[in-house]
Design a protein around this motif. Structure first.
Motif, PDB file in Angstrom:
ATOM      1  N   ALA A 221       0.845  -1.199   0.000  1.00  0.00           N
ATOM      2  CA  ALA A 221       0.000   0.000   0.000  1.00  0.00           C
ATOM      3  C   ALA A 221       0.883   1.252   0.000  1.00  0.00           C
ATOM      4  N   THR A 222       0.497   2.261  -0.790  1.00  0.00           N
ATOM      5  CA  THR A 222       1.275   3.501  -0.802  1.00  0.00           C
ATOM      6  C   THR A 222       0.938   4.352   0.413  1.00  0.00           C
ATOM      7  N   LEU A 223      -0.332   4.313   0.823  1.00  0.00           N
ATOM      8  CA  LEU A 223      -0.768   5.194   1.896  1.00  0.00           C
ATOM      9  C   LEU A 223      -1.986   4.565   2.544  1.00  0.00           C
ATOM     10  N   VAL A 224      -1.994   4.530   3.864  1.00  0.00           N
ATOM     11  CA  VAL A 224      -3.164   4.047   4.593  1.00  0.00           C
ATOM     12  C   VAL A 224      -3.705   5.207   5.411  1.00  0.00           C
ATOM     13  N   THR A 225      -4.953   5.556   5.203  1.00  0.00           N
ATOM     14  CA  THR A 225      -5.585   6.614   5.979  1.00  0.00           C
ATOM     15  C   THR A 225      -6.714   6.012   6.788  1.00  0.00           C
ATOM     16  N   THR A 226      -6.686   6.241   8.089  1.00  0.00           N
ATOM     17  CA  THR A 226      -7.731   5.701   8.958  1.00  0.00           C
ATOM     18  C   THR A 226      -8.604   6.833   9.463  1.00  0.00           C
ATOM     19  N   LEU A 227      -9.893   6.727   9.242  1.00  0.00           N
ATOM     20  CA  LEU A 227     -10.854   7.681   9.801  1.00  0.00           C
ATOM     21  C   LEU A 227     -11.510   6.983  10.988  1.00  0.00           C
ATOM     22  N   TYR A 228     -11.208   7.483  12.187  1.00  0.00           N
ATOM     23  CA  TYR A 228     -11.726   6.845  13.394  1.00  0.00           C
ATOM     24  C   TYR A 228     -13.090   7.410  13.777  1.00  0.00           C
ATOM     25  N   GLY A 229     -13.969   6.527  14.174  1.00  0.00           N
ATOM     26  CA  GLY A 229     -15.226   6.928  14.779  1.00  0.00           C
ATOM     27  C   GLY A 229     -15.160   6.666  16.276  1.00  0.00           C
ATOM     28  N   ASP A 230     -16.024   7.337  17.020  1.00  0.00           N
ATOM     29  CA  ASP A 230     -16.001   7.205  18.472  1.00  0.00           C
ATOM     30  C   ASP A 230     -17.438   7.266  18.983  1.00  0.00           C
ATOM     31  N   ASP A 231     -17.901   6.152  19.556  1.00  0.00           N
ATOM     32  CA  ASP A 231     -19.270   6.114  20.084  1.00  0.00           C
ATOM     33  C   ASP A 231     -19.535   7.265  21.056  1.00  0.00           C
ATOM     34  N   ALA A 232     -18.529   7.613  21.860  1.00  0.00           N
ATOM     35  CA  ALA A 232     -18.715   8.680  22.848  1.00  0.00           C
ATOM     36  C   ALA A 232     -18.998  10.014  22.149  1.00  0.00           C
ATOM     37  N   ALA A 233     -18.360  10.244  21.012  1.00  0.00           N
ATOM     38  CA  ALA A 233     -18.592  11.481  20.260  1.00  0.00           C
ATOM     39  C   ALA A 233     -19.999  11.488  19.669  1.00  0.00           C
ATOM     40  N   THR A 234     -20.423  10.319  19.171  1.00  0.00           N
ATOM     41  CA  THR A 234     -21.782  10.213  18.624  1.00  0.00           C
ATOM     42  C   THR A 234     -22.808  10.508  19.709  1.00  0.00           C
ATOM     43  N   LEU A 235     -22.579   9.933  20.864  1.00  0.00           N
ATOM     44  CA  LEU A 235     -23.511  10.118  21.977  1.00  0.00           C
ATOM     45  C   LEU A 235     -23.530  11.579  22.437  1.00  0.00           C
ATOM     46  N   ALA A 236     -22.354  12.222  22.476  1.00  0.00           N
ATOM     47  CA  ALA A 236     -22.287  13.639  22.875  1.00  0.00           C
ATOM     48  C   ALA A 236     -23.122  14.492  21.925  1.00  0.00           C
ATOM     49  N   ARG A 237     -23.097  14.137  20.651  1.00  0.00           N
ATOM     50  CA  ARG A 237     -23.911  14.886  19.686  1.00  0.00           C
ATOM     51  C   ARG A 237     -25.388  14.769  20.055  1.00  0.00           C
ATOM     52  N   PHE A 238     -25.845  13.547  20.320  1.00  0.00           N
ATOM     53  CA  PHE A 238     -27.259  13.373  20.644  1.00  0.00           C
ATOM     54  C   PHE A 238     -27.636  14.039  21.952  1.00  0.00           C
TER      55      PHE A 238
ATOM     56  N   ASP B 199      -3.826   9.603  21.206  1.00  0.00           N
ATOM     57  CA  ASP B 199      -3.550   9.685  22.642  1.00  0.00           C
ATOM     58  C   ASP B 199      -4.305  10.825  23.324  1.00  0.00           C
ATOM     59  N   ALA B 200      -4.919  11.698  22.538  1.00  0.00           N
ATOM     60  CA  ALA B 200      -5.627  12.846  23.113  1.00  0.00           C
ATOM     61  C   ALA B 200      -7.118  12.596  23.272  1.00  0.00           C
ATOM     62  N   ILE B 201      -7.555  11.348  23.133  1.00  0.00           N
ATOM     63  CA  ILE B 201      -8.995  11.052  23.150  1.00  0.00           C
ATOM     64  C   ILE B 201      -9.733  11.633  24.361  1.00  0.00           C
ATOM     65  N   PRO B 202      -9.214  11.511  25.593  1.00  0.00           N
ATOM     66  CA  PRO B 202      -9.971  12.078  26.725  1.00  0.00           C
ATOM     67  C   PRO B 202     -10.200  13.586  26.586  1.00  0.00           C
ATOM     68  N   LEU B 203      -9.196  14.334  26.106  1.00  0.00           N
ATOM     69  CA  LEU B 203      -9.389  15.769  25.874  1.00  0.00           C
ATOM     70  C   LEU B 203     -10.357  16.003  24.719  1.00  0.00           C
ATOM     71  N   VAL B 204     -10.172  15.251  23.645  1.00  0.00           N
ATOM     72  CA  VAL B 204     -11.026  15.427  22.463  1.00  0.00           C
ATOM     73  C   VAL B 204     -12.495  15.244  22.825  1.00  0.00           C
ATOM     74  N   ARG B 205     -12.792  14.212  23.627  1.00  0.00           N
ATOM     75  CA  ARG B 205     -14.196  13.960  23.988  1.00  0.00           C
ATOM     76  C   ARG B 205     -14.791  15.149  24.754  1.00  0.00           C
ATOM     77  N   ARG B 206     -13.986  15.764  25.615  1.00  0.00           N
ATOM     78  CA  ARG B 206     -14.494  16.931  26.354  1.00  0.00           C
ATOM     79  C   ARG B 206     -14.653  18.128  25.428  1.00  0.00           C
ATOM     80  N   ILE B 207     -13.752  18.273  24.479  1.00  0.00           N
ATOM     81  CA  ILE B 207     -13.885  19.365  23.504  1.00  0.00           C
ATOM     82  C   ILE B 207     -15.166  19.190  22.698  1.00  0.00           C
ATOM     83  N   ILE B 208     -15.423  17.967  22.265  1.00  0.00           N
ATOM     84  CA  ILE B 208     -16.635  17.697  21.478  1.00  0.00           C
ATOM     85  C   ILE B 208     -17.873  18.094  22.276  1.00  0.00           C
ATOM     86  N   GLU B 209     -17.888  17.707  23.537  1.00  0.00           N
ATOM     87  CA  GLU B 209     -19.030  18.030  24.397  1.00  0.00           C
ATOM     88  C   GLU B 209     -19.223  19.552  24.493  1.00  0.00           C
TER      89      GLU B 209
END
Lengths: 409, 409
Positions: free
Chosen positions: A51-68, B34-44
């Motif tokens: 692979a030339t480049l691997v890009t990972t887009l992370y999701g986070d349940d906690a972020a989804t929940l914060a939105r709701f 590694d910044a996930i705990p800060l990121v989650r608070r920023i999102i909130e």
């Protein structure tokens, strides 16, 4: 083998047999943040595969929940179109697609169903251009899973957090054949078996399937020139991949206007963070005209009202009741697994490559031939040890395909 | 206050005083995993401030390292243009930008410098359209930091991992004023102080600055109509933000063709994963014509060879040697902090809004007026307790600006 050994073999399997990453190809991966240990191993194997480049887009349940919990109302009609358009551009430029899933199946069960529906709709619309490149198999792609604490808790609520996570990982490794002596070779053999099944079904050229079982009595028309697929498949970019790990199904394209009768679900469906159970629907001329669910009925009703195609079928799949996933006895609360434990159907978008010349037809031509089109594609399980399926030949004669959930032909 | 309390106040400060997230605005954040705990608070806090959607693009040092270890050679000329273009589109559609940084300063120090340079160049090119929307201050944006294990280890190599991380967090909270009784109000006052300084400097209309110190003897011309900035600033979208947390600098635009003399760095520069130390350069007519570095000389030489503007100045900043960050006595190995501990300059791209009408001029007009343009923008520190700076008035007379690193005017 240690967990780390198994994780590494699983990562390698996903890269080689799942996505089939080609030398010089870019890889676009989505994954939950809880999957970081697996993701890092996948990245390593992807680069080793060229692979030339691997890009990972992370999701986070906690972020989804914060939105709701905290976002203003207008948030629920918004979607990050710039990101989804970017993904579509990546695919057009030749990137392969890997989705690692492991979200909490019940994440949004306490949230306002109207907001859940609006957010899903906005997301589906924004994702459509990228999704079409996947459903038309323009590129090699794969969906695989990672055990996460929330998902493990939902599957094994009686175990401790550590034990549940360990148990779910072991089930994933087993169902994915990652615990075999040579997982990549095991998938070659598995794919060969599925190919024998699809060759048989393609030779029969059924015009319809007849389903009979508890709560199910249905005639499901197939499009002319439908193609049964299963296991490894070759994308338009010439690269062979296994789109689902695990995968036990053979599947093809129903005719969007030729489905009549009643159909009942046999396993819970986790749809974007909420459970829908005890689905019973009535089809007339391909369309769901009446629907019921013991649980999540509102979500289900709004889901099939997403657009015209959301109340029609886009996929039909047959899986023997004795599949390794079903035999595990585990209800995974995750479609990737549960759909491979039971025969199922999907409402919504069809796969263009399950119809002869589907990939080169215009959208209008495909629709005229019976191919369904929608913003959504949602599978739900209808198979059980009580299900019988017949194939209807072109002269109207029928022959047994499945009896009591097992292959009869 | 507990660490969690401080983290929450810091997150709120970043959202309110840093980015200034406006109701109805989308927020695009980048951050290390590694910044996930800060990121989650920023999102909130961002959703509470009315953000419609927060999208976080996570980076992972381990993934970067895997690329350098295992990727094929052609990888190092590749960049995920589809993602950077997507970011630019997000900004054009009104999204705010937040960068949380905390990478290992020495991540790539063991890797092939040629590959590091090629990868940086490919990335800089792909990122340029998005970066221009930031440097032209089209949108509100902010760079802040999160302590990560690798960064903490580099700053406090003699402490245990836990102690180092805790110490770095406390330093970040202190330098960012997050430990004040009312951090948001503290930033209002801090910004007012910086504004008094920029008002004074703008009234003087210096045509040049003269630097004298150990290893430094330089005349640095300023563009006509240059604007000193510092602290809070208002973007073209009308939203006020503090682009850097922390920030102690006042800065403006040098003339790209009017810098002559020699200049020496006073702190190590961590440039994209490698350390560059003991920089000494010779300017003629604005251009670096000779360069030396005790450490990382190759990387430095290829950095300033990125393009024509990479060997010319885009920013000049004054910071008193007694700034709180300098007073902490910590060398952070991170430009966001170290540049606010010492007067500095930056080679590469200039900020259009540090020149009168710079934001409305064409690129050609800006260049004709002396504004520098480049794929890169890299700050390095030249301040110390031995630095004297004079302002040169339009009639050629000089007046003391800084003596022994402190404000004299």
């Amino acid at each position: 083998m240690t967990h780390e050994d198994l994780l590494d073999r699983y990562a390698q399997l996903i890269v080689r047999s799942g996505v089939g990453v080609a030398p010089g190809q870019e890889l676009l991966m989505t994954a939950p943040v809880d999957a970081i240990p697996l993701v890092r191993r996948i990245i390593e194997h992807a680069y080793k595969a060229g692979a030339t480049l691997v890009t990972t887009l992370y999701g986070d349940d906690a972020a989804t929940l914060a939105r709701f919990k905290y976002a203003p109302d207008k948030s629920f009609d918004a979607a990050s179109g710039w990101l989804f358009d970017g993904m579509a551009n990546a695919f057009r430029a030749g990137a392969a697609r890997l989705a690692i899933i492991g979200e909490d199946p019940a994440l949004l069960s306490g949230q306002d169903p109207a907001k859940v529906t609006r957010a899903n709709r906005a997301r589906s619309r924004a994702y459509r251009p990228a999704l079409e490149l996947i459903t038309s198999h323009a590129i090699n792609w794969c969906v695989a899973s990672a055990a996460t604490p929330a998902w493990a808790r939902s599957v094994f609520p009686d175990l401790s957090a550590d034990a549940a996570l360990d148990r779910l990982w072991r089930a994933i490794f087993a169902c994915s054949r990652a615990d075999k002596a040579d997982p990549v070779q095991a998938w070659v053999e598995h794919s060969r078996n599925l190919r024998q099944r699809t060759d048989f079904l393609n030779a029969r050229r059924y015009k319809a399937l007849k389903y009979r079982g508890p709560g199910t009595d249905l005639v499901l028309g197939l499009v002319e020139g439908h193609i049964w697929k299963g296991g490894a498949s070759t994308a338009k970019n010439g690269i062979t991949c296994n789109p689902n790990i695990p995968s036990e199904e053979v599947f093809t394209m129903p005719h969007k206007d030729r489905v009549d009768g009643i159909l009942s679900s046999t396993k819970p469906l986790s749809y974007q963070g909420t459970f829908i159970e005890g689905i019973k629907v009535h089809f007339e001329a391909g369309r769901i005209v009446e629907s019921h669910a013991d649980k999540g009925a509102d979500i289900f009703a709004t889901m099939i009202a997403t657009d015209e195609g959301a109340a029609r079928l886009g996929e039909v799949a047959l899986v023997p009741h004795s599949s390794p996933i079903s035999a595990s006895g585990i209800v995974f609360n995750n479609t990737l697994f549960d759909e491979n434990a039971a025969s199922h159907i999907a409402v919504g978008q069809s796969y263009a490559d399950t119809m002869a010349n589907g990939g080169t037809m215009s959208a209008e031509e495909r629709a005229a031939a019976g191919a369904n089109s929608s913003l959504i594609h949602v599978d739900w399980m209808i198979g059980s040890s009580g299900l019988n399926v017949d194939g209807v030949l072109s002269d109207g004669k029928t022959e047994s395909l499945m009896r009591k959930g097992e292959w009869a032909a």
